[in-house]
Structures are given as C-alpha cells and as structure tokens.
Design an enzyme around this catalytic site. Structure first.
Site, PDB file in Angstrom:
ATOM      1  N   LYS A  80       0.872  -1.147   0.169  1.00  0.00           N
ATOM      2  CA  LYS A  80      -0.065   0.100  -0.033  1.00  0.00           C
ATOM      3  C   LYS A  80       0.919   1.180  -0.195  1.00  0.00           C
ATOM      4  CE  LYS A  80      -4.001   1.696   2.919  1.00  0.00           C
ATOM      5  NZ  LYS A  80      -4.689   1.499   3.849  1.00  0.00           N
ATOM      6  N   SER A 155      -9.473   1.399   3.216  1.00  0.00           N
ATOM      7  CA  SER A 155      -8.831   2.021   2.484  1.00  0.00           C
ATOM      8  C   SER A 155      -7.634   1.344   1.719  1.00  0.00           C
ATOM      9  CB  SER A 155      -7.751   3.168   3.352  1.00  0.00           C
ATOM     10  OG  SER A 155      -6.963   2.293   4.457  1.00  0.00           O
ATOM     11  N   SER A 179      -9.897  -1.297   7.052  1.00  0.00           N
ATOM     12  CA  SER A 179      -9.375  -1.093   5.683  1.00  0.00           C
ATOM     13  C   SER A 179      -8.572  -2.291   5.145  1.00  0.00           C
ATOM     14  CB  SER A 179      -8.182  -0.097   5.843  1.00  0.00           C
ATOM     15  OG  SER A 179      -9.080   1.179   6.109  1.00  0.00           O
TER      16      SER A 179
END
Length: 472
Positions: A80, A155, A179
């Site tokens: 990420k 996310s 997330s």
C-alpha cells in the site's frame, strides 16, 4: 506459462521457483504484463518498482547458484502506498506528498524482502488512508475487478483489487477500522488484521491514532496469509506497541487439543441490518465448521448491543488525526481531497466525550474477554452488503436506509479492541459478487482463526473463483 502464473498463490510460486520449474524473471514479467494489460481499467497500481526485474534476475542467479533461499524467494509482492519503500515512491494518496521517495523500508517491507520477496509495485489508497473507498486527487479512483462500476473498498482497495485481478499474489495493507478486511471482502480475497501490535507499524503512515492502526497481509489463500503472518509478526525494537514475540502463539495453524468452540452472530443485534445474502453466507460458514467437527452455536455479545464501537472509534481517532493532518497539509489546503476535509469538518469531541469513549473502548475489551472465556472464536459478517457503487452515501438493506458508514459496523469493534480478525470469501451475492465472513479470535491467538479459515477454505463453494476480465 505466464497465464498460469498470475493466479498461483505466493506459496506455490516460491515452490516452483525453488524447483526451477519457473524462474523469478518469468514470474515478475508475468505480473508486470498483467499490470500493463489491466491496470489502466482498474487503477489498483500507482507505481511500479523500477528495479523489480533487476531483483528478479538476482533472485534467479541465486537459484542457479544453489544458494539458500528464503520462503518467498523470487516471489513478487505489492505494498500500500502508505507503507515506506526505499527508493520507490510512497505518496500517501495525496498531491501534497507527490514525489516523496523514502530512504528506508518499513519494517514489514524489509521482512518481506528478507524472506526473498521482490517489491513489485505500490497500490492505491484514499488520501492518508482515511476512507472506506479508494480515491484521491493524485492517482484517482480504483475499481472493483468484479464490476468496474463498484468500489473495491478502502482504504486498502488498491491492494485488494490488484490481488483479485491477478496483478499481485500478495500485498501489505493497513487497517484502522475496516481497511484490510473490508476491501478483501468486497473483492473476494483474504485479509488478516492480527492482534494490535503483533506486526510493527514502523514506516507506515499515518501514525495516529497508533493504538488502533494495524498493518497486515492480503492474499488469495489461507496458507499465504499464514506464511506472511509468520514472517511479519514480532517486535522490531522501534514500534512500542510491537512487543509480543511470535512464540507466544501456539504456532501458525495450531489449535487446542480439544474441539474448538465457535459462536456465530448475524442478526438481530449490533450488526443489523445485514443483507440476506450476507446473513446466509455466515450461516453457511457456521454449518460448514460444524461439519468439520467444530462446536458451533448462535451467540450474543451484550457489550456490542450496549456500545457503538464505530462511534467510539470515530470520536477518538478524529480528535487525534486532526492535529497530525493539519500539520501535514499546512500551506497546501488547496490540495486536500474531500475525505480528509471531512475529518477537518467533523465537530471536535469534548474532553468529557473523549474520556467516555476511552472508557467505552475498555468496556468493549472487557466484554470480549468475557466472550472468549466460553468461545475460541467468533464468526460474523465483514460488511453488511456486497460491493457497492462508488460514492454511495447510503444503503437500503431489508427496506431500511442506513449511512454508508454502516459498512464498518462489523469491523470497527475489532479495531477498537485490537482483536485479531480475518476476512475471507465464502459466498456469492444474487448479483454474482463475492460475499465474505469474518473470523475473530482472542488476542494473540491468530493460529485459531488461521486454522478455522483453512477448514472453511477446503469446503468453500467459491474456491478458486476469479473475476472475468477477458474484456479488458
């Protein structure tokens, strides 16, 4: 051969590389070609590591030279874009950090590399990782490989979309409320949020409120999640919350020398309303575990009916995130995306409400401690609905309209309490979309949910299903 590589799991790829049936170069090239072909439509990848092929050639030379190989030798992984990667852009989903090039790897990235993994690319996220969808002003919106009109969640939506589409076999993600688990659920992959502090957050941003932030792996198989967990867990001497050595666990995949007892919870109760497809999938998973010899029964957790964990989390994290975000955005107010602006626009929590929320968080932990005196694990939903449209402000579930924030109601309690939780697909919605279940165990008992997940994986009615991407 390359078409057969992209949906192999990381464990199998490592085996094929060790036995010289495939080279690290072939594996990395196959994934780079997949990214070239699909990412323009899905937008899961924001930066490809320039030296991925160079690292693959070095990994191939090590295989040919007969050197000792790590458990992920030659296997590509993604991370990420909130997780620092030395020499590879880490821009946090914001034009404010455009061009940011870290000098050092986050602990998790370093540990993946130490195991032989090759950093392939960085994945998309909402600005500062603070929303339930993946969209920002810097790199735009990510789309769900199962239906491009739908979100892959947030996310860590870039991670989940990349894995579901075969652009990455395994990824490093982060979670403060939903997330890791939510995006995994919406795209049909597996995500693990280990006990808080089990995996160091060093080199992951934002740092506040760090007592709720987690970093964890996403992949397509339980064995990949277990392998990644075994490599990532343990203190690093830098993250003060990371203090529990992995040896405290009975071992990855280990279980007590007795039948496991699992409580399952859907509706009525705190998680309601829940779509019928989601409720049916949780019940099907309960029956499957029962068929595998697990003691399974319907359960209630009174503390969840008394305290809204999402409300607690929001009151605490918004107050702590605001100062950090204002400092990060000072002088760049014109570059703030709507979701971080939403944090700024949230009314301040009074000191009295803040203290009450802290006490409620402690009460939630007590309530779960009591629950786990009777049960080894909890089986429940991840999200109340399958993947939904981009920018949805509300859902209508069983005739009831609820805010889109309701998507976090079944995940937030385990972020507030720091309990380990795993998301995995076990069903399909009436629209052909993945439907997942969530497994939760006591603190530091990741082995329990990994074992239960492996039991479900064997009998899963949706095992090895992938989105149809032939038209892209």
């Amino acid at each position: 051969m390359k078409s057969q590589i992209i949906y192999q799991d990381a464990t199998k790829l490592a085996e094929l590389i060790r036995t010289k049936e495939v080279s690290p170069v072939e594996v990395v090239e196959a994934h780079l070609e997949r990214i070239d072909a699909l990412n323009p439509s899905i937008n899961a990848i924001v930066t490809v590591a320039d030296d991925a092929l160079k690292a693959a050639k070095a990994a191939e030379a090590a295989v040919l030279a007969g050197k000792e190989l790590g458990p992920l030798h030659g296997v590509p992984f993604t991370a990420k874009d909130s997780i620092d990667t030395a020499g590879v852009l880490t821009q946090r989903g914001s034009p404010i950090f455009k061009g940011r090039l870290p000098d050092t790897d986050a602990t998790t990235v370093a540990r993946m590399k130490k195991a032989g993994g090759i950093l392939l690319a960085k994945t998309n996220l909402p600005e500062f990782s603070y929303w339930i969808e993946t969209d920002n002003l810097l790199s735009g919106r990510s789309k769900n490989p199962w239906n491009l009109d739908l979100t892959p969640g947030g996310s860590s939506g870039g991670d989940s979309a990349a894995i579901a589409a075969g652009m990455s076999p395994i990824s490093l993600a982060s979670d403060v409320a939903i997330s890791v688990r939510g995006p995994a659920a919406l795209t049909g992959v597996i995500g693990l949020k280990a006990s808080h502090g089990r995996i160091p957050m060093t080199g992951v941003w934002p740092r506040v409120p760090r007592r709720f932030w987690h970093v964890g792996p996403m992949a397509r198989t339980v064995r990949d999640i277990a392998l990644a967990y075994s490599l990532l867990a343990g203190p690093d001497g830098a993250d003060g919350f990371s203090s529990s050595p992995l040896e405290l666990d009975a071992g990855v995949g280990a279980t007590p020398n007795r039948p496991l007892r699992v409580g399952w919870l859907v509706d009525p109760g705190f998680f309601a309303p829940i779509d019928a497809d989601v409720a049916a999938t949780v019940q099907a998973a309960a029956e499957a575990l029962k068929g595998a010899g697990v003691i399974v029964e319907s359960a209630r957790i009174p503390v969840l009916e008394q305290i809204d964990a999402l409300d607690v989390l929001w009151k605490l994290q918004a107050m702590e995130a605001k100062p950090a975000f204002r400092k990060a955005t000072a002088g760049h107010e014109d570059k703030i995306f709507k979701h971080v602006q939403g944090v700024f626009d949230t009314p301040d929590t009074s000191i009295g409400d803040f203290v009450q929320a802290e006490q409620q968080a402690e009460t939630l932990r007590d309530g779960f401690a009591a629950y786990f005196q009777r049960y080894d694990a909890l089986l429940c939903p991840v999200t109340p609905v399958a993947a939904h449209a981009h920018d949805a402000e509300a859902f209508v579930i069983n005739g009831q309209s609820v805010s889109s924030l309701h998507v976090m109601h079944a995940t937030a309690p385990f972020s507030v309490t720091g309990l380990p939780a795993l998301s995995m697909r076990f069903g399909t919605s009436r629209d052909g979309l993945p439907v997942a279940v969530q497994l939760v165990s006591p603190w530091l008992a990741e082995s329990t949910i990994l074992h239960l997940a492996s039991l479900l994986e064997v009998v899963s009615p949706v095992r090895d299903l992938h989105p149809n991407l032939s038209g892209m």
